[in-house]
Design an enzyme around this catalytic site. Structure first.
Site, short mmCIF file in Angstrom:
data_model
loop_
_atom_site.label_atom_id
_atom_site.label_comp_id
_atom_site.label_asym_id
_atom_site.label_seq_id
_atom_site.Cartn_x
_atom_site.Cartn_y
_atom_site.Cartn_z
N ASN A 47 0.85 -1.20 0.00
CA ASN A 47 0.00 0.00 0.00
C ASN A 47 0.89 1.25 0.00
O ASN A 47 1.96 1.28 0.61
CB ASN A 47 -1.00 0.00 1.16
CG ASN A 47 -0.38 -0.22 2.53
OD1 ASN A 47 0.61 -0.92 2.68
ND2 ASN A 47 -0.99 0.36 3.55
N CYS A 58 -4.14 0.84 -2.42
CA CYS A 58 -4.05 -0.43 -1.69
C CYS A 58 -3.01 -1.34 -2.34
O CYS A 58 -2.73 -1.24 -3.54
CB CYS A 58 -5.39 -1.15 -1.70
SG CYS A 58 -6.63 -0.42 -0.62
N GLU A 60 -3.23 -4.46 -3.11
CA GLU A 60 -3.79 -5.31 -4.17
C GLU A 60 -3.85 -4.54 -5.50
O GLU A 60 -3.58 -5.08 -6.57
CB GLU A 60 -5.21 -5.75 -3.81
CG GLU A 60 -5.30 -6.61 -2.56
CD GLU A 60 -5.53 -5.80 -1.29
OE1 GLU A 60 -4.96 -4.70 -1.16
OE2 GLU A 60 -6.28 -6.29 -0.44
N1 THU Z 1 -5.16 -1.60 2.72
C1 THU Z 1 -4.63 -2.35 1.70
O1 THU Z 1 -3.64 -1.98 1.09
N2 THU Z 1 -5.26 -3.52 1.41
C2 THU Z 1 -6.28 -4.05 2.12
O2 THU Z 1 -6.73 -5.15 1.78
C3 THU Z 1 -6.82 -3.34 3.28
C4 THU Z 1 -6.36 -1.95 3.43
C5 THU Z 1 -4.46 -0.37 3.09
C6 THU Z 1 -5.10 0.93 2.68
C7 THU Z 1 -4.48 1.88 3.69
O3 THU Z 1 -3.21 2.30 3.20
C8 THU Z 1 -4.28 1.05 4.93
O4 THU Z 1 -4.32 -0.30 4.50
C9 THU Z 1 -5.32 1.28 6.01
O5 THU Z 1 -6.60 1.22 5.49
#
Ligand code: THU
Length: 140
Positions: A47, A58, A60
């Protein structure tokens, strides 16, 4: 509902290995993702947050972007990991992004760095009613 198939342990390892590179100074929540493309390659990402919070990306989404930039447009399997009390579940937006490139049967493994077993589910179970291209085929 969990899927009975075993996840590819290499994907969980790859997601865990990349996770320390997360740029998450605002949430402090580092996430790693790794996916297997239909080309056989593993694509990893983390992320990447931003001072303008909604601009954050994110893990993913980053892995999907890397796969597409490499010329592959099918996700066979994906793993995501964070230091969460229970296996980390992809957000709704990421489920939709995965659905664009993953078939109903593709496996999604949610993991935590803590001592809890990962949870593996099928794409269609994680996003039962996704918006898909075919919805736009007729009409306009
Ligand atoms: N986040 C992800 O990268 N993937 C997920 O599946 C859940 C949330 C990140 C977004 C943000 O940078 C941090 O986690 C908190 O929400």
């Amino acid at each position: 509902m969990p899927d009975e198939r075993k996840p590819d342990p290499l994907l969980i390892e790859a997601a865990a290995a990349i996770r320390p590179r997360a740029y998450a100074p605002y949430s402090g929540f580092a996430v790693g993702a790794a996916l297997r493309g239909a080309d056989g390659q593993i694509y990893q990402a983390v992320n990447v947050e931003n001072a303008a919070y909604p601009q954050s990306i994110c893990a993913e989404a980053g892995a999907i972007a890397a796969m597409v930039a490499a010329g592959c447009t099918e996700i066979l399997e994906i793993a995501v990991i964070a230091d969460s009390p229970s296996p980390v579940a992809p957000c709704g937006g990421c489920r939709q992004k995965m659905r664009e490139f993953a078939k109903d049967d593709a496996l999604i493994t949610m993991a935590t760095t803590r001592s809890r077993a990962p949870l593996t589910m099928r794409m269609v179970d994680l996003l039962p009613v996704g918006f898909v291209k075919s919805a736009m085929e007729e009409g306009g």
